[in-house]
Design a protein around this motif. Structure first.
Motif, PDB file in Angstrom:
ATOM      1  N   ALA A 290      -4.404   7.302   8.622  1.00 53.49           N
ATOM      2  CA  ALA A 290      -4.280   8.392   7.517  1.00 53.49           C
ATOM      3  C   ALA A 290      -2.989   8.228   6.826  1.00 53.49           C
ATOM      4  O   ALA A 290      -1.769   7.958   7.369  1.00 53.49           O
ATOM      5  CB  ALA A 290      -4.553   9.468   8.162  1.00 53.49           C
ATOM      6  N   HIS A 291      -2.932   8.197   5.611  1.00 54.02           N
ATOM      7  CA  HIS A 291      -1.551   8.215   4.890  1.00 54.02           C
ATOM      8  C   HIS A 291      -1.371   9.198   3.773  1.00 54.02           C
ATOM      9  O   HIS A 291      -2.562   9.795   3.143  1.00 54.02           O
ATOM     10  CB  HIS A 291      -1.458   6.740   4.026  1.00 54.02           C
ATOM     11  N   PRO A 292      -0.252   9.923   3.605  1.00 53.52           N
ATOM     12  CA  PRO A 292      -0.205  10.725   2.708  1.00 53.52           C
ATOM     13  C   PRO A 292       0.108  10.138   1.203  1.00 53.52           C
ATOM     14  O   PRO A 292       0.869   9.334   0.931  1.00 53.52           O
ATOM     15  CB  PRO A 292       1.076  11.400   2.959  1.00 53.52           C
ATOM     16  N   TYR A 293      -0.645  10.782   0.385  1.00 58.30           N
ATOM     17  CA  TYR A 293      -0.348  10.449  -1.016  1.00 58.30           C
ATOM     18  C   TYR A 293      -0.506  11.797  -1.996  1.00 58.30           C
ATOM     19  O   TYR A 293      -1.401  12.540  -1.719  1.00 58.30           O
ATOM     20  CB  TYR A 293      -1.609   9.498  -1.656  1.00 58.30           C
ATOM     21  N   VAL A 308      -1.596   4.798  -5.971  1.00 50.66           N
ATOM     22  CA  VAL A 308      -1.109   4.144  -4.836  1.00 50.66           C
ATOM     23  C   VAL A 308      -0.380   2.986  -5.091  1.00 50.66           C
ATOM     24  O   VAL A 308      -0.724   2.090  -5.958  1.00 50.66           O
ATOM     25  CB  VAL A 308      -2.182   3.821  -3.780  1.00 50.66           C
ATOM     26  N   ARG A 309       0.725   2.793  -4.418  1.00 52.41           N
ATOM     27  CA  ARG A 309       1.523   1.400  -4.706  1.00 52.41           C
ATOM     28  C   ARG A 309       1.484   0.729  -3.556  1.00 52.41           C
ATOM     29  O   ARG A 309       1.507   1.428  -2.399  1.00 52.41           O
ATOM     30  CB  ARG A 309       3.063   1.676  -5.161  1.00 52.41           C
ATOM     31  N   ALA A 310       1.343  -0.582  -3.419  1.00 54.97           N
ATOM     32  CA  ALA A 310       1.141  -1.286  -2.211  1.00 54.97           C
ATOM     33  C   ALA A 310       2.610  -1.516  -1.589  1.00 54.97           C
ATOM     34  O   ALA A 310       3.284  -2.424  -2.265  1.00 54.97           O
ATOM     35  CB  ALA A 310       0.398  -2.521  -2.680  1.00 54.97           C
ATOM     36  N   GLY A 314      -1.270  -0.747   4.850  1.00 61.55           N
ATOM     37  CA  GLY A 314      -2.444   0.273   4.607  1.00 61.55           C
ATOM     38  C   GLY A 314      -2.506   0.463   3.270  1.00 61.55           C
ATOM     39  O   GLY A 314      -3.744   0.764   2.779  1.00 61.55           O
ATOM     40  N   SER A 315      -1.499   0.435   2.376  1.00 60.42           N
ATOM     41  CA  SER A 315      -1.565   0.858   1.104  1.00 60.42           C
ATOM     42  C   SER A 315      -1.902  -0.389   0.325  1.00 60.42           C
ATOM     43  O   SER A 315      -2.779  -0.321  -0.583  1.00 60.42           O
ATOM     44  CB  SER A 315      -0.375   1.273   0.290  1.00 60.42           C
ATOM     45  N   ALA A 316      -1.756  -1.572   0.829  1.00 58.62           N
ATOM     46  CA  ALA A 316      -2.253  -2.899   0.285  1.00 58.62           C
ATOM     47  C   ALA A 316      -3.604  -2.950   0.209  1.00 58.62           C
ATOM     48  O   ALA A 316      -4.409  -3.099  -0.640  1.00 58.62           O
ATOM     49  CB  ALA A 316      -1.584  -4.026   0.714  1.00 58.62           C
ATOM     50  N   ASP A 469       9.015   8.696   2.137  1.00 58.07           N
ATOM     51  CA  ASP A 469       9.562   8.076   3.387  1.00 58.07           C
ATOM     52  C   ASP A 469       9.402   8.821   4.569  1.00 58.07           C
ATOM     53  O   ASP A 469       9.428   9.934   4.344  1.00 58.07           O
ATOM     54  CB  ASP A 469      10.803   7.293   3.210  1.00 58.07           C
ATOM     55  N   TRP A 470       9.485   8.416   5.676  1.00 59.57           N
ATOM     56  CA  TRP A 470       9.346   9.252   6.726  1.00 59.57           C
ATOM     57  C   TRP A 470      10.611   8.750   7.920  1.00 59.57           C
ATOM     58  O   TRP A 470      11.353   8.117   7.754  1.00 59.57           O
ATOM     59  CB  TRP A 470       8.045   8.891   7.709  1.00 59.57           C
TER      60      TRP A 470
HETATM   61  C1  LIG Z   1       4.506  13.397   0.877  1.00 56.24           C
HETATM   62  C2  LIG Z   1       4.266  12.031   0.451  1.00 56.24           C
HETATM   63  C3  LIG Z   1       3.686  11.727  -0.690  1.00 56.24           C
HETATM   64  C4  LIG Z   1       3.452  10.207  -0.905  1.00 56.24           C
HETATM   65  N1  LIG Z   1       2.730  10.230  -2.302  1.00 56.24           N
HETATM   66  C5  LIG Z   1       2.528   8.810  -2.471  1.00 56.24           C
HETATM   67  C6  LIG Z   1       2.018   8.623  -3.717  1.00 56.24           C
HETATM   68  O1  LIG Z   1       1.704   9.221  -4.512  1.00 56.24           O
HETATM   69  N2  LIG Z   1       1.866   7.155  -4.035  1.00 56.24           N
HETATM   70  C7  LIG Z   1       2.285   6.154  -3.087  1.00 56.24           C
HETATM   71  O2  LIG Z   1       1.956   4.864  -3.530  1.00 56.24           O
HETATM   72  N3  LIG Z   1       2.860   6.316  -1.963  1.00 56.24           N
HETATM   73  C8  LIG Z   1       3.233   7.839  -1.972  1.00 56.24           C
HETATM   74  N4  LIG Z   1       3.672   8.036  -0.541  1.00 56.24           N
HETATM   75  C9  LIG Z   1       3.916   6.777   0.103  1.00 56.24           C
HETATM   76  C10 LIG Z   1       2.810   6.402   1.375  1.00 56.24           C
HETATM   77  O3  LIG Z   1       2.440   7.354   1.920  1.00 56.24           O
HETATM   78  C11 LIG Z   1       3.362   5.095   1.989  1.00 56.24           C
HETATM   79  O4  LIG Z   1       3.689   4.395   0.981  1.00 56.24           O
HETATM   80  C12 LIG Z   1       2.003   4.632   2.793  1.00 56.24           C
HETATM   81  O5  LIG Z   1       1.630   5.639   3.843  1.00 56.24           O
HETATM   82  C13 LIG Z   1       2.611   3.165   3.309  1.00 56.24           C
HETATM   83  O6  LIG Z   1       1.822   2.823   4.415  1.00 56.24           O
HETATM   84  P1  LIG Z   1       1.385   1.351   4.395  1.00 56.24           P
HETATM   85  O7  LIG Z   1       0.441   1.271   5.724  1.00 56.24           O
HETATM   86  O8  LIG Z   1       1.120   0.708   3.333  1.00 56.24           O
HETATM   87  O9  LIG Z   1       2.784   0.652   4.943  1.00 56.24           O
HETATM   88  P2  LIG Z   1       3.638   0.683   6.267  1.00 56.24           P
HETATM   89  O10 LIG Z   1       3.939  -0.768   6.605  1.00 56.24           O
HETATM   90  O11 LIG Z   1       2.814   1.437   7.381  1.00 56.24           O
HETATM   91  O12 LIG Z   1       4.934   1.748   5.754  1.00 56.24           O
HETATM   92  C14 LIG Z   1       5.508   1.390   4.671  1.00 56.24           C
HETATM   93  C15 LIG Z   1       6.502   2.574   4.719  1.00 56.24           C
HETATM   94  O13 LIG Z   1       5.679   3.704   4.179  1.00 56.24           O
HETATM   95  C16 LIG Z   1       6.046   5.000   4.927  1.00 56.24           C
HETATM   96  N5  LIG Z   1       4.609   5.488   5.611  1.00 56.24           N
HETATM   97  C17 LIG Z   1       3.573   4.881   6.082  1.00 56.24           C
HETATM   98  N6  LIG Z   1       2.717   5.474   6.669  1.00 56.24           N
HETATM   99  C18 LIG Z   1       2.992   6.927   6.487  1.00 56.24           C
HETATM  100  C19 LIG Z   1       2.632   8.101   6.829  1.00 56.24           C
HETATM  101  N7  LIG Z   1       1.432   8.274   7.435  1.00 56.24           N
HETATM  102  N8  LIG Z   1       3.368   9.313   6.591  1.00 56.24           N
HETATM  103  C20 LIG Z   1       4.506   9.111   5.978  1.00 56.24           C
HETATM  104  N9  LIG Z   1       5.115   8.041   5.782  1.00 56.24           N
HETATM  105  C21 LIG Z   1       4.374   6.775   5.981  1.00 56.24           C
HETATM  106  C22 LIG Z   1       6.990   4.584   5.815  1.00 56.24           C
HETATM  107  O14 LIG Z   1       8.388   5.032   5.390  1.00 56.24           O
HETATM  108  C23 LIG Z   1       7.070   3.107   5.922  1.00 56.24           C
HETATM  109  O15 LIG Z   1       8.437   2.701   6.127  1.00 56.24           O
HETATM  110  C24 LIG Z   1       3.937   9.329  -0.230  1.00 56.24           C
HETATM  111  C25 LIG Z   1       4.612   9.714   1.047  1.00 56.24           C
HETATM  112  C26 LIG Z   1       4.626  10.931   1.378  1.00 56.24           C
HETATM  113  C27 LIG Z   1       5.315  11.125   2.766  1.00 56.24           C
END
Ligand SMILES: Cc1cc2nc3c(=O)[nH]c(=O)nc-3n(C[C@H](O)[C@H](O)[C@H](O)COP(=O)(O)OP(=O)(O)OC[C@H]3O[C@@H](n4cnc5c(N)ncnc54)[C@H](O)[C@@H]3O)c2cc1C
Length: 470
Positions: A290-293, A308-310, A314-316, A469-470
């Protein structure tokens, strides 16, 4: 020219002398924050009072008794703070609406290390206190208390808690995938449950029939119930009720897509521009994460949209999500929205994918023509994600859009040429002192905007930021 003004700057501004609604809303929210802070301090005071009311005040006469008493107090305060940490992460609506997800998780993270030190102090002080009172050495005392009921389980609880805290240290966390870190983090529930029995079976403080026992059971059960209700039951109930599915995908760039989702009764979510949800797309290979967007459009009818940006795996995967995919959601979260407004005017400042909540906030924020300014750091003039949409909304609502195009500057949040021209937030945003500034973008960049805003004399309550970021 280091920046471009797109429209509306010269719109006649109808004066509005009193920003009563914004100020009243801000003071109501800040009042709730004060109340929650008072609740936190009171819970610590009660934890200590439990011991004192049990005659603890008289148990400082000998060095052994005094050290033991301090050890008990350390354990009580540590356990109380662990429950506070769980509540801060439980997504309790009252906390989310008052302080926002960012701030509550920030405090949750900050408490981890102090709580661990208190737990270490609890163990060491009790061992030393018992040894002094019994007149034996530490090793002999350790052997003797090992047989106390439930103690091995409590030590296992401490080990689990320590593992969670260590995995959250910045240096360690950066090396872990988000999902691995999250899995380790779930061990904290095991830690709380493992430590629970010894609190009731060792010592007489929580003996049967005492009010202390009832109080301790109430706060423990109440906290665990809040976690189950808001972290597990609420998202499932919400998803079943709103039956969200992917309705369409719009490609914004080679690595950015907007995902439109449709569901049932989405107006009942009470979501607004600037907020975010935690999304779980029920597609093969994706359902387990699950991811925050953030919402990239203000919710309309039965449609929600994210962009969403890759940035990782997960985002990709979302770049190829198919229409019809079921989506689970958790939220809405965050106070990067009207909920934080304290001033009449508004400035929305974004870079990169941070533009998403800024775009939806521009739609939902209340302002009159001429009262809103959007400042976007873009790679080139007229080039930026969602820029055309933002310009269209700004035109229809009478907001000014300013783009500051060009490569990253060496310092600050502007380009080098803009910095040379002496540009700053105050130069770009009219009447900045009567403005709420919303900032979203990469961490270092956002920090530089915030420094600029503070050095222009803005009060912290006027500055709102969302971290991705987290
Ligand atoms: C409040 C909030 C709002 C967001 N809104 C957007 C948006 O509108 N558009 C957008 O493109 N991105 C947004 N993001 C960022 C997005 O959540 C991460 O890019 C995405 O979760 C990355 O996951 P991944 O598996 O692709 O990358 P991973 O390789 O798993 O992670 C890449 C980076 O993404 C972050 N991340 C991954 N999973 C999570 C999670 N569940 N919670 C918090 N951070 C995480 C970490 O910083 C990590 O270093 C938001 C993040 C937060 C916290």
């Amino acid at each position: 020219m280091a920046f471009l003004v797109h429209d509306a700057r010269d719109l006649a501004r109808r004066p509005r002398t009193v920003a009563g609604i914004e100020r009243a809303r801000a003071s109501k929210r800040l009042w709730r924050v004060d109340l929650l802070q008072a609740g936190l301090v009171t819970s610590i005071a009660i934890a200590i009072a439990l011991f004192l009311a049990d005659g603890g005040g008289t148990r400082f006469a000998t060095p052994g008794a005094a050290i033991t008493s301090l050890g008990i107090i350390a354990g009580l305060v540590a356990t109380d703070l662990v429950l506070v940490m769980l509540l801060l992460a439980a997504r309790v609506p009252l906390i989310e609406r008052a302080v926002g997800h960012d701030a509550s998780m920030g405090l949750h993270g900050k408490l981890g290390k102090p709580v661990m030190y208190l737990l270490v102090a609890h163990g060491v002080l009790l061992l030393a206190g018992y040894a002094l009172s019994d007149g034996i050495d530490l090793v002999a005392e350790a052997v003797s208390i090992w047989s106390l009921p439930d103690l091995p389980l409590a030590i296992l609880g401490f080990a689990l808690f320590a593992l969670v805290v260590v995995s959250s240290l910045v240096a360690v966390r950066r090396k872990l995938r988000y999902e691995s870190w999250h899995l380790i983090h779930l061990l904290v529930y095991g830690a709380v449950l493992a430590a629970l029995p010894h609190q009731f079976s060792v010592g007489g403080l929580f003996a049967e029939g005492t009010w202390q026992r009832w109080y301790w059971m109430a706060i423990t059960i109440g906290t665990l119930a809040a976690v189950v209700a808001f972290r597990f039951v609420a998202p499932i109930a919400l998803s079943l009720r709103h039956r969200l599915v992917v309705a369409g995908i719009d490609r914004v760039d080679h690595d950015v897509v907007s995902i439109r989702m449709r569901g049932v009764d989405l107006d009942k979510l009470g979501a607004t521009g600037g907020q975010f949800f935690i999304w779980r797309f029920l597609a093969p290979g994706q359902w387990w994460q699950a991811h925050p967007y953030s919402l990239s459009a203000h919710p309309r009818g039965n449609e929600l949209r994210i962009t969403v940006r890759a940035l990782g795996t997960g985002s990709a995967d979302l770049m190829g999500i198919r229409p019809g995919t079921r989506v689970m959601l958790e939220g809405p979260y965050g106070i990067f929205s009207e909920a934080s407004r304290s001033r009449r005017r508004i400035a929305l400042v974004a870079a990169g994918i941070g533009v998403t909540p800024i775009r939806s906030l521009l739609e939902s924020a209340s302002f009159r023509p001429g009262e809103a300014t959007v400042v976007l750091r873009t790679p080139a003039a007229n080039d930026g994600w969602l820029l055309d949409e933002i310009k269209a909304i700004a035109r229809s609502r009478g907001a000014t859009v300013i783009t500051v195009p060009g490569p990253r500057g060496t310092t600050g949040w502007l380009t080098d040429s803009a910095a040379r021209e002496g540009l700053s937030l105050a130069a770009l945003v009219p009447e900045l002192d009567d403005t709420d500034v919303y900032v979203c973008g990469p961490r270092g960049w956002s920090d530089a905007v915030i420094v600029d805003a503070l050095s222009s004399g803005l009060k912290p309550e006027q500055i709102h930021h969302e971290r991705f970021d987290w």
